[in-house]
Scaffold this motif. Structure first.
Motif, PDB file in Angstrom:
ATOM      1  N   LEU A 147      -3.558 -12.171  19.414  1.00 49.48           N
ATOM      2  CA  LEU A 147      -2.717 -10.953  19.277  1.00 49.48           C
ATOM      3  C   LEU A 147      -2.676  -9.798  20.228  1.00 49.48           C
ATOM      4  O   LEU A 147      -1.927  -9.062  20.689  1.00 49.48           O
ATOM      5  CB  LEU A 147      -3.182 -10.227  17.955  1.00 49.48           C
ATOM      6  N   LEU A 148      -4.244  -9.656  20.873  1.00 48.51           N
ATOM      7  CA  LEU A 148      -4.310  -8.482  21.777  1.00 48.51           C
ATOM      8  C   LEU A 148      -3.436  -8.785  22.831  1.00 48.51           C
ATOM      9  O   LEU A 148      -2.561  -7.746  23.252  1.00 48.51           O
ATOM     10  CB  LEU A 148      -5.821  -8.642  22.282  1.00 48.51           C
ATOM     11  N   GLY A 177       4.433  -3.289  27.060  1.00 49.25           N
ATOM     12  CA  GLY A 177       4.462  -3.107  28.381  1.00 49.25           C
ATOM     13  C   GLY A 177       3.115  -2.930  29.279  1.00 49.25           C
ATOM     14  O   GLY A 177       3.030  -2.402  30.244  1.00 49.25           O
ATOM     15  N   ARG A 178       2.162  -3.450  28.451  1.00 52.50           N
ATOM     16  CA  ARG A 178       0.719  -3.468  29.146  1.00 52.50           C
ATOM     17  C   ARG A 178       0.135  -4.833  29.375  1.00 52.50           C
ATOM     18  O   ARG A 178       0.779  -5.894  28.770  1.00 52.50           O
ATOM     19  CB  ARG A 178      -0.308  -2.681  28.223  1.00 52.50           C
ATOM     20  N   ARG A 179      -0.531  -4.808  30.182  1.00 48.72           N
ATOM     21  CA  ARG A 179      -1.301  -6.186  30.615  1.00 48.72           C
ATOM     22  C   ARG A 179      -2.710  -6.061  30.408  1.00 48.72           C
ATOM     23  O   ARG A 179      -3.497  -5.152  30.883  1.00 48.72           O
ATOM     24  CB  ARG A 179      -0.889  -6.597  32.165  1.00 48.72           C
ATOM     25  N   VAL A 180      -3.297  -7.064  30.235  1.00 52.61           N
ATOM     26  CA  VAL A 180      -4.836  -7.054  29.579  1.00 52.61           C
ATOM     27  C   VAL A 180      -5.656  -7.735  30.791  1.00 52.61           C
ATOM     28  O   VAL A 180      -4.940  -8.925  31.122  1.00 52.61           O
ATOM     29  CB  VAL A 180      -5.134  -7.858  28.329  1.00 52.61           C
ATOM     30  N   THR A 222     -16.454 -10.717  32.677  1.00 50.34           N
ATOM     31  CA  THR A 222     -17.419 -10.978  31.782  1.00 50.34           C
ATOM     32  C   THR A 222     -18.646 -11.222  32.674  1.00 50.34           C
ATOM     33  O   THR A 222     -18.562 -11.549  33.533  1.00 50.34           O
ATOM     34  CB  THR A 222     -17.194 -12.200  30.963  1.00 50.34           C
ATOM     35  N   ALA A 223     -19.956 -10.920  31.910  1.00 50.87           N
ATOM     36  CA  ALA A 223     -21.081 -11.092  32.692  1.00 50.87           C
ATOM     37  C   ALA A 223     -22.227 -11.547  31.648  1.00 50.87           C
ATOM     38  O   ALA A 223     -21.972 -11.528  30.472  1.00 50.87           O
ATOM     39  CB  ALA A 223     -21.486  -9.687  33.389  1.00 50.87           C
ATOM     40  N   ALA A 224     -23.311 -11.487  32.075  1.00 46.76           N
ATOM     41  CA  ALA A 224     -24.438 -11.906  31.205  1.00 46.76           C
ATOM     42  C   ALA A 224     -24.448 -10.977  29.900  1.00 46.76           C
ATOM     43  O   ALA A 224     -25.046 -11.211  28.867  1.00 46.76           O
ATOM     44  CB  ALA A 224     -25.770 -12.122  31.792  1.00 46.76           C
ATOM     45  N   THR A 225     -24.534  -9.859  30.174  1.00 48.93           N
ATOM     46  CA  THR A 225     -24.946  -8.907  29.002  1.00 48.93           C
ATOM     47  C   THR A 225     -23.498  -7.719  28.751  1.00 48.93           C
ATOM     48  O   THR A 225     -23.824  -6.838  28.356  1.00 48.93           O
ATOM     49  CB  THR A 225     -26.041  -7.919  29.569  1.00 48.93           C
ATOM     50  N   ARG A 226     -22.415  -8.040  29.414  1.00 48.43           N
ATOM     51  CA  ARG A 226     -21.297  -7.022  29.344  1.00 48.43           C
ATOM     52  C   ARG A 226     -20.002  -7.856  29.355  1.00 48.43           C
ATOM     53  O   ARG A 226     -19.875  -8.971  30.071  1.00 48.43           O
ATOM     54  CB  ARG A 226     -21.435  -6.163  30.438  1.00 48.43           C
ATOM     55  N   VAL A 227     -19.238  -7.417  28.437  1.00 44.60           N
ATOM     56  CA  VAL A 227     -17.942  -7.992  28.338  1.00 44.60           C
ATOM     57  C   VAL A 227     -16.760  -6.604  28.769  1.00 44.60           C
ATOM     58  O   VAL A 227     -17.245  -5.715  28.255  1.00 44.60           O
ATOM     59  CB  VAL A 227     -17.381  -8.549  27.279  1.00 44.60           C
ATOM     60  N   LEU A 228     -15.911  -7.151  29.461  1.00 45.86           N
ATOM     61  CA  LEU A 228     -14.831  -5.730  29.755  1.00 45.86           C
ATOM     62  C   LEU A 228     -13.431  -5.922  29.681  1.00 45.86           C
ATOM     63  O   LEU A 228     -13.065  -6.900  29.995  1.00 45.86           O
ATOM     64  CB  LEU A 228     -15.165  -4.978  31.144  1.00 45.86           C
ATOM     65  N   LEU A 229     -12.723  -5.083  28.838  1.00 44.63           N
ATOM     66  CA  LEU A 229     -11.333  -5.424  28.535  1.00 44.63           C
ATOM     67  C   LEU A 229     -10.712  -4.265  29.292  1.00 44.63           C
ATOM     68  O   LEU A 229     -11.020  -3.143  28.822  1.00 44.63           O
ATOM     69  CB  LEU A 229     -10.844  -5.409  27.077  1.00 44.63           C
ATOM     70  N   ARG A 230      -9.457  -4.167  30.051  1.00 45.98           N
ATOM     71  CA  ARG A 230      -8.788  -3.346  30.567  1.00 45.98           C
ATOM     72  C   ARG A 230      -7.216  -3.423  29.980  1.00 45.98           C
ATOM     73  O   ARG A 230      -6.783  -4.684  30.069  1.00 45.98           O
ATOM     74  CB  ARG A 230      -8.660  -3.090  31.691  1.00 45.98           C
ATOM     75  N   PHE A 231      -6.439  -2.520  29.600  1.00 46.44           N
ATOM     76  CA  PHE A 231      -5.056  -2.514  29.347  1.00 46.44           C
ATOM     77  C   PHE A 231      -4.293  -1.313  29.601  1.00 46.44           C
ATOM     78  O   PHE A 231      -5.000  -0.227  29.435  1.00 46.44           O
ATOM     79  CB  PHE A 231      -4.695  -3.097  27.993  1.00 46.44           C
TER      80      PHE A 231
END
Length: 198
Positions: free
Chosen positions: A173-174, A182-185, A189-198
């Protein structure tokens, strides 16, 4: 999944949450009345109260995450109160750095992002939100992450080689919801971090 299906899913989500929140609220009111008259006390009452509170918080959260959403704003107080209720029933701490009201459809994306991050944090962690020039960054951090590489790798495109399960629906769904706005995700990802941008 096309836009028609996304809209239908949103309507179904709104309907289910709308119909469930009333009886949950009635049970909460009933428990408060029992507590006031001292009719029932003890660990049993605490267990029932906690479970009802948890269910109510989840339904309100799901109503935003899965329900239909437009441009109407949600204020900081309303969002942070909802997130605090969710924190009481889960293992993830949420830092909402936004001070101004935010359109509901953007909060919807943010809540789907929380669910994606939460799925990678079986032992808990922190999810932090920032915006700059209307671009969102969601950072999930934990001492130990359990990242499903196949899911995270394909969030940007929204095309998943394996069948999505009900527990993973937020990953499908994201990107669909972002695309409709009109956005793109994008994902890191890393060992201790996940990051999402949109």
């Amino acid at each position: 999944m096309g836009n028609t299906n996304v809209n239908l899913a949103e309507l179904i989500g709104s309907r289910i949450c709308h119909d469930l929140i009333s009886p949950i609220g009635a049970i909460t009111n009933g428990l408060e009345l029992l507590d006031m008259v001292g009719a029932v006390q003890g660990p049993e009452m605490e267990l029932i109260s906690g479970s009802v509170g948890s269910a109510g918080a989840r339904i309100r959260f799901f109503r935003v995450a899965f329900g239909s959403a437009g441009e109407q704003p949600l204020g900081r107080a309303e969002v942070t109160e909802l997130l605090k209720d969710m924190e009481r029933t889960g293992r993830v701490r949420v830092i909402w750095n936004l001070k101004e009201p935010v359109p509901r459809n953007q909060v919807k994306l943010a809540f789907l992002g929380i669910m994606c991050c939460e799925s990678a944090m079986p032992l808990g962690g922190t999810v932090e939100f920032k915006t700059q020039d209307e671009k969102w960054t969601i950072t999930g951090t934990a001492d130990k992450l359990n990242v499903d590489a196949e899911l995270w790798k394909h969030v940007a495109t929204g095309r998943f080689p394996n069948k999505i399960t009900p527990a993973q629906v937020q990953f499908a769904l994201l990107p669909e919801t972002a695309n409709a706005m009109g956005r793109r995700v994008s994902v890191e990802t890393a060992a201790t971090r996940v990051l999402l941008r949109f």
